[in-house]
Design a protein around this motif. Structure first.
Motif, mmCIF file in Angstrom:
data_model
loop_
_atom_site.group_PDB
_atom_site.id
_atom_site.type_symbol
_atom_site.label_atom_id
_atom_site.label_comp_id
_atom_site.label_asym_id
_atom_site.label_seq_id
_atom_site.Cartn_x
_atom_site.Cartn_y
_atom_site.Cartn_z
ATOM 1 N N TYR A 658 1.174 -12.509 3.884
ATOM 2 C CA TYR A 658 1.001 -11.904 5.201
ATOM 3 C C TYR A 658 1.058 -10.378 5.057
ATOM 4 N N ALA A 659 1.952 -9.917 4.182
ATOM 5 C CA ALA A 659 2.046 -8.497 3.840
ATOM 6 C C ALA A 659 1.920 -8.367 2.332
ATOM 7 N N MET A 660 1.229 -7.319 1.875
ATOM 8 C CA MET A 660 1.122 -7.059 0.437
ATOM 9 C C MET A 660 1.249 -5.560 0.208
ATOM 10 N N THR A 661 1.564 -5.184 -1.022
ATOM 11 C CA THR A 661 1.655 -3.759 -1.336
ATOM 12 C C THR A 661 0.257 -3.150 -1.362
ATOM 13 N N VAL A 662 0.203 -1.846 -1.168
ATOM 14 C CA VAL A 662 -1.081 -1.138 -1.223
ATOM 15 C C VAL A 662 -1.690 -1.295 -2.614
ATOM 16 N N HIS A 663 -0.852 -1.252 -3.650
ATOM 17 C CA HIS A 663 -1.367 -1.419 -5.007
ATOM 18 C C HIS A 663 -2.094 -2.763 -5.160
ATOM 19 N N LYS A 664 -1.516 -3.827 -4.581
ATOM 20 C CA LYS A 664 -2.136 -5.151 -4.692
ATOM 21 C C LYS A 664 -3.441 -5.254 -3.897
ATOM 22 N N SER A 665 -3.623 -4.367 -2.925
ATOM 23 C CA SER A 665 -4.795 -4.459 -2.052
ATOM 24 C C SER A 665 -6.032 -3.814 -2.657
ATOM 25 N N GLN A 666 -5.882 -3.090 -3.771
ATOM 26 C CA GLN A 666 -7.022 -2.385 -4.361
ATOM 27 C C GLN A 666 -8.168 -3.354 -4.662
ATOM 28 N N GLY A 667 -9.368 -2.886 -4.393
ATOM 29 C CA GLY A 667 -10.545 -3.710 -4.624
ATOM 30 C C GLY A 667 -10.889 -4.614 -3.460
ATOM 31 N N ASN A 668 -10.041 -4.646 -2.427
ATOM 32 C CA ASN A 668 -10.266 -5.502 -1.262
ATOM 33 C C ASN A 668 -10.693 -4.678 -0.053
ATOM 34 N N GLU A 669 -11.304 -5.350 0.898
ATOM 35 C CA GLU A 669 -11.523 -4.817 2.243
ATOM 36 C C GLU A 669 -11.111 -5.894 3.230
ATOM 37 N N PHE A 670 -10.509 -5.492 4.336
ATOM 38 C CA PHE A 670 -10.065 -6.442 5.355
ATOM 39 C C PHE A 670 -10.595 -5.983 6.714
ATOM 40 N N PRO A 671 -10.982 -6.917 7.588
ATOM 41 C CA PRO A 671 -11.441 -6.502 8.921
ATOM 42 C C PRO A 671 -10.429 -5.611 9.639
ATOM 43 N N ALA A 672 -9.153 -5.983 9.572
ATOM 44 C CA ALA A 672 -8.121 -5.199 10.259
ATOM 45 C C ALA A 672 -6.942 -4.983 9.325
ATOM 46 N N VAL A 673 -6.457 -3.751 9.272
ATOM 47 C CA VAL A 673 -5.292 -3.400 8.452
ATOM 48 C C VAL A 673 -4.212 -2.817 9.348
ATOM 49 N N VAL A 674 -2.995 -3.295 9.163
ATOM 50 C CA VAL A 674 -1.818 -2.756 9.857
ATOM 51 C C VAL A 674 -0.863 -2.245 8.794
ATOM 52 N N MET A 675 -0.374 -1.009 8.950
ATOM 53 C CA MET A 675 0.510 -0.434 7.934
ATOM 54 C C MET A 675 1.682 0.282 8.574
ATOM 55 N N PRO A 676 2.911 -0.047 8.149
ATOM 56 C CA PRO A 676 4.069 0.717 8.624
ATOM 57 C C PRO A 676 4.132 2.072 7.932
ATOM 58 N N ILE A 677 4.388 3.112 8.700
ATOM 59 C CA ILE A 677 4.552 4.472 8.164
ATOM 60 C C ILE A 677 5.967 4.910 8.529
ATOM 61 N N PHE A 678 6.851 4.874 7.544
ATOM 62 C CA PHE A 678 8.267 5.101 7.830
ATOM 63 C C PHE A 678 8.872 5.845 6.643
ATOM 64 N N PRO A 679 9.904 6.674 6.891
ATOM 65 C CA PRO A 679 10.505 7.423 5.782
ATOM 66 C C PRO A 679 10.945 6.498 4.648
ATOM 67 N N GLY A 680 10.623 6.898 3.422
ATOM 68 C CA GLY A 680 10.965 6.101 2.250
ATOM 69 C C GLY A 680 10.986 6.980 1.022
ATOM 70 N N PRO A 681 11.162 6.395 -0.146
ATOM 71 C CA PRO A 681 11.207 7.177 -1.373
ATOM 72 C C PRO A 681 9.891 7.903 -1.626
ATOM 73 N N SER A 682 9.990 9.139 -2.159
ATOM 74 C CA SER A 682 8.788 9.967 -2.343
ATOM 75 C C SER A 682 7.788 9.320 -3.291
ATOM 76 N N GLN A 683 8.294 8.519 -4.243
ATOM 77 C CA GLN A 683 7.369 7.894 -5.193
ATOM 78 C C GLN A 683 6.507 6.821 -4.533
ATOM 79 N N LEU A 684 6.821 6.456 -3.267
ATOM 80 C CA LEU A 684 5.998 5.503 -2.535
ATOM 81 C C LEU A 684 5.447 6.111 -1.240
ATOM 82 N N SER A 685 5.547 7.440 -1.117
ATOM 83 C CA SER A 685 5.104 8.111 0.112
ATOM 84 C C SER A 685 4.236 9.302 -0.255
ATOM 85 N N TYR A 686 3.018 9.019 -0.712
ATOM 86 C CA TYR A 686 2.172 10.121 -1.142
ATOM 87 C C TYR A 686 0.724 9.889 -0.726
#
Length: 737
Positions: A658-686
């Protein structure tokens, strides 16, 4: 669980119900003196008639009831003639079947195993056994027990039975002696035992902390560990310091050991761009070969297609498409030079350009193959071009040796049958796969590489797309004009703003991109669940399972994949009477769940609805878990028009999706994408991670969270530094010692 907490049970093995020869996983029945007990676990080479002491715990299987799960074991030779008869009749010793076993035990009784081990020539007194056969049986017996003795010794060192089995397969009968001489050989490639376990064995053998084998192994371990971070090499100073810190020894020792390893060729050091870079040999060889092959293709290009300009004019008239100048340049380069990198962001016409190249090459009589690094990317490529596309692994006809190491049937001696190869999603291709692909290309074959240099780099080692572009050796056409129809999409314009370091437009609520503010993690989780369950299906008619994909930066935390999948499973596929459930490695799966394959499995069988059968399920393939069969211990997953049957052992390759990491989504396209944008570690916020997520949305994108977190991602232009050699090798640096 420590050994002090484990239960112990002893008994004789009555039957082997199941065994996986690759990893030693076994189901057996054991008589513990009171009852027949089912024991499961890694119990390699255990045979009927042997006496075992197993350490483990009781578990409850949903179908097969109470079982004893063994986490360790010791074996003892059968002591009575009846036990010996069971043991030998089971086929434990090659060359002895049930009838021969009966004659041997009848002749020698309780001394049977002693005769087999110490005086096998005496077996020749039995009718039908020659002296030569007797000696051969004795040799097989000693070898079989050599395996068992080695396994017990290795497990006594703290290794799991699976690890012990792997070491035996890699090192052979001398494995115990090799480990006693150098405990750190178990960390070498192929064995791949954690360094900490080698340290524990070395401590048991009273080896000093500054032991030479330990220091050498520590350097190689740091290099191999950094393959997981994308590096193909490490600067010598950084490598020496990192190893010294990990080992707790002076840097002088690691520096001295590094010089020894380089001197003997176990590691390779080259000066490039003013740095002394250290490589593992196979990574060095892969990057050197890739560079030399690309340079050869530049010196000896494919045969030009005559009349490229006229061909472009003709195809414009036939299709009614008017190509932009850069698109025409890309088409000309593909036809004239045969080696090209085509790059650009969304809406810049990469697919239109690619379709023109394919059409013109085919009209010129050339055989064109299309490839992509993942199954989903290959499927998407097929949909966009109308041509068959395959994964690179399938193009190269991946095979596996007896130790489960990957090989390719297509190579220098068995080339691909094509005049042109078009490779999509090059940013996802690591250098080892790129090397294998180049080795299988015929001389004079065109190579058209397509990718977006602003997306995340490959998960595996190397920086192929970035290095090829940075070398300035390979022709590159970057499409940067957003076409008018794409300008109407806020997804497209937002992606380009993000790449430029600008905030996307957040106030326009009339297009295909929305930002929903939410400042609390718990509320944000609830909002995402409501969007998927109610709001988007009601407003747009999207299916929560097949159209909507939640993407998130990481796996952990309140908004990581683990927690979001649990929350979305409850919202989208709650428990119902008659809906079966099963727990696999601590994760609850339910009929109706959205799931994803998380590794390539080329032997996993499938059946299409039309009855067609085949093999191969790939990392990133999505499906719906449609049936759980407890009696057969299987689950069935529908992936598009295929039904894939998983044994419980292979079902560990599935995750909730139902949810996957952005890294796992590479190479895919989806009709609709929902993404949480919330403070987190800098190595995952770039920036690149955000850009990759945004460009996965085909029709609708919803970012939900805080503006501050979004601004931080846009501003953080951290492109993780990858140490690699391909760019330098292409420019003639470091090719020779």
């Amino acid at each position: 669980m420590s050994e002090e907490q484990l239960l112990e049970m002893s008994g004789s093995v009555e039957s082997i119900v199941f065994r996986n020869e690759k990893n030693g996983y076994t189901i057996l029945e054991m008589n513990n003196g009171q009852e027949l007990v089912t024991v499961v676990g890694s119990l390699p080479w255990v045979s009927v008639g042997e006496v075992l002491r197993v350490m483990g715990k009781w578990t409850k299987h949903p179908t097969f009831g109470t079982q004893f799960k063994a986490e360790g074991f010791e074996r003892y030779k059968p002591e009575t003639s009846s036990a010996m008869l069971k043991y030998l009749s089971s086929g434990a010793v090659k060359g002895i079947g049930p009838s021969t076993a009966a004659r041997i035990v009848e002749t020698f009784g309780d001394n049977t195993l002693k005769i087999l081990e110490e005086e096998p020539e005496r077996l020749s007194v039995i009718k039908g056994i020659t002296r030569a056969k007797a000696l051969k049986i004795g040799e097989e017996f000693r070898q079989a027990h050599g395996v068992r003795d080695a396994m017990e010794t290795l497990c006594a060192y703290g290794l799991t039975p699976e690890e012990a089995l792997r070491l035996w397969k890699v090192m052979g009968p001398a494995c115990v002696d090799l480990i006693r001489e150098n405990p750190y050989c178990i960390c070498e490639e192929g064995a791949d035992i954690p360094f900490e376990k080698a340290d524990a064995i070395a401590e048991a053998l009273e080896r000093p902390q500054d032991d030479g084998w330990r220091v050498r192994a520590g350097l190689e371990y740091v290099l191999r560990h950094n393959l997981n971070n994308g590096h193909t090499c490490i600067p010598a100073g950084k490598l020496s310091a990192a190893a010294a810190g990990m080992l707790g020894v002076p840097p002088e020792l690691t520096q001295e050991a590094l010089e020894e390893l380089v001197g003997e060729g176990s590691l390779i050091q080259r000066e490039m761009d003013g740095k002394d870079l250290v490589f593992l040999p196979r990574l060095f060889q892969a990057e050197v070969y890739a560079a030399s092959r690309i340079l050869t293709m530049l010196r000896f290009p494919a045969q030009p297609v005559a009349g490229a300009v006229r061909s472009i004019e003709r195809i414009e008239q036939e299709t009614g498409i008017s190509y932009a100048e850069r698109q025409k340049e890309a088409i000309r380069q593909a036809l004239d030079k045969g080696l090209l990198i085509l790059t650009g962001g969304p809406g810049t016409g990469k697919t239109t350009t690619l379709n023109a190249i394919i059409r013109l090459l085919k009209s010129n009589g050339e055989k064109v193959l299309l490839g992509a690094p993942t199954g989903r990317a290959a499927k998407r490529m097929s949909e966009l071009t109308g041509e068959e596309a395959k994964t690179i692994h399938r193009l190269l006809q991946v095979e596996w040796d007896e130790n489960d190491h990957q090989m390719f049937a297509k190579n220098e001696k068995n080339l691909l049958d094509c005049d042109a190869l078009i490779l999509d999603e090059l940013s996802m291709v690591d250098v080892l796969l790129f090397d294998a692909l180049l080795r299988a290309l015929p001389l004079g074959c065109r190579l058209i590489m397509v990718g977006d240099c602003d997306q995340l780099p490959s998960v595996g080692p190397g920086n192929v797309l970035g290095d090829l572009i940075a070398s300035e050796k390979v022709p590159v056409v970057q499409l940067n004009e957003i076409f008018r129809q794409s300008m109407q999409s806020l997804i497209v314009t937002s992606a380009h703003r993000i790449v430029a370091g600008q905030m996307p437009e957040l106030t326009n609520h009339s297009s295909d991109f929305f930002f929903l503010p939410c400042g609390d993690a718990e509320e944000l989780g609830n909002l995402i669940a409501d969007l998927c369950r109610r709001r988007l299906p009601n407003s747009y008619g999207y299916s929560p399972l097949t159209d909507i994909q939640v993407l998130t930066p990481g796996r952990k935390g309140d908004l990581g994949t683990a927690e979001l999948n649990r929350r979305l499973q409850d919202a989208l596929n709650p428990p119902e009477k008659g809906k079966k459930e099963i727990s696999i490695h601590g994760v609850l799966f339910r009929e109706g769940d959205k799931v994803m394959q998380v590794k390539n499995d080329y032997h996993l069988g499938w059946t299409k609805f039309d009855g067609t059968t085949g093999e191969g399920v790939y990392n990133g393939d999505l499906g719906i878990l449609c049936e759980i069969d407890r009696r057969a211990s299987t689950v069935t997953v529908q992936m598009d028009d295929r039904l894939v049957l998983y044994e419980l052992e292979t079902a560990a390759e599935l995750e909730l999706a139902y949810a996957m990491t952005v890294h796992k989504s590479q190479g895919n396209e989806f009709p609709a994408v929902v993404m949480p944008i919330f403070p987190g570690p800098s190595q995952l916020s770039y920036r690149n991670l955000l850009y990759t997520a945004v460009t996965r949305a085909k029709e609708l994108l919803i970012l939900a969270g805080t503006r501050q977190a979004l601004a931080a991602m846009v501003e953080n232009n951290r492109k993780t530094r990858r140490y690699s050699g391909l760019c330098g090798f292409l420019n003639g640096e470091g090719m020779n010692a």
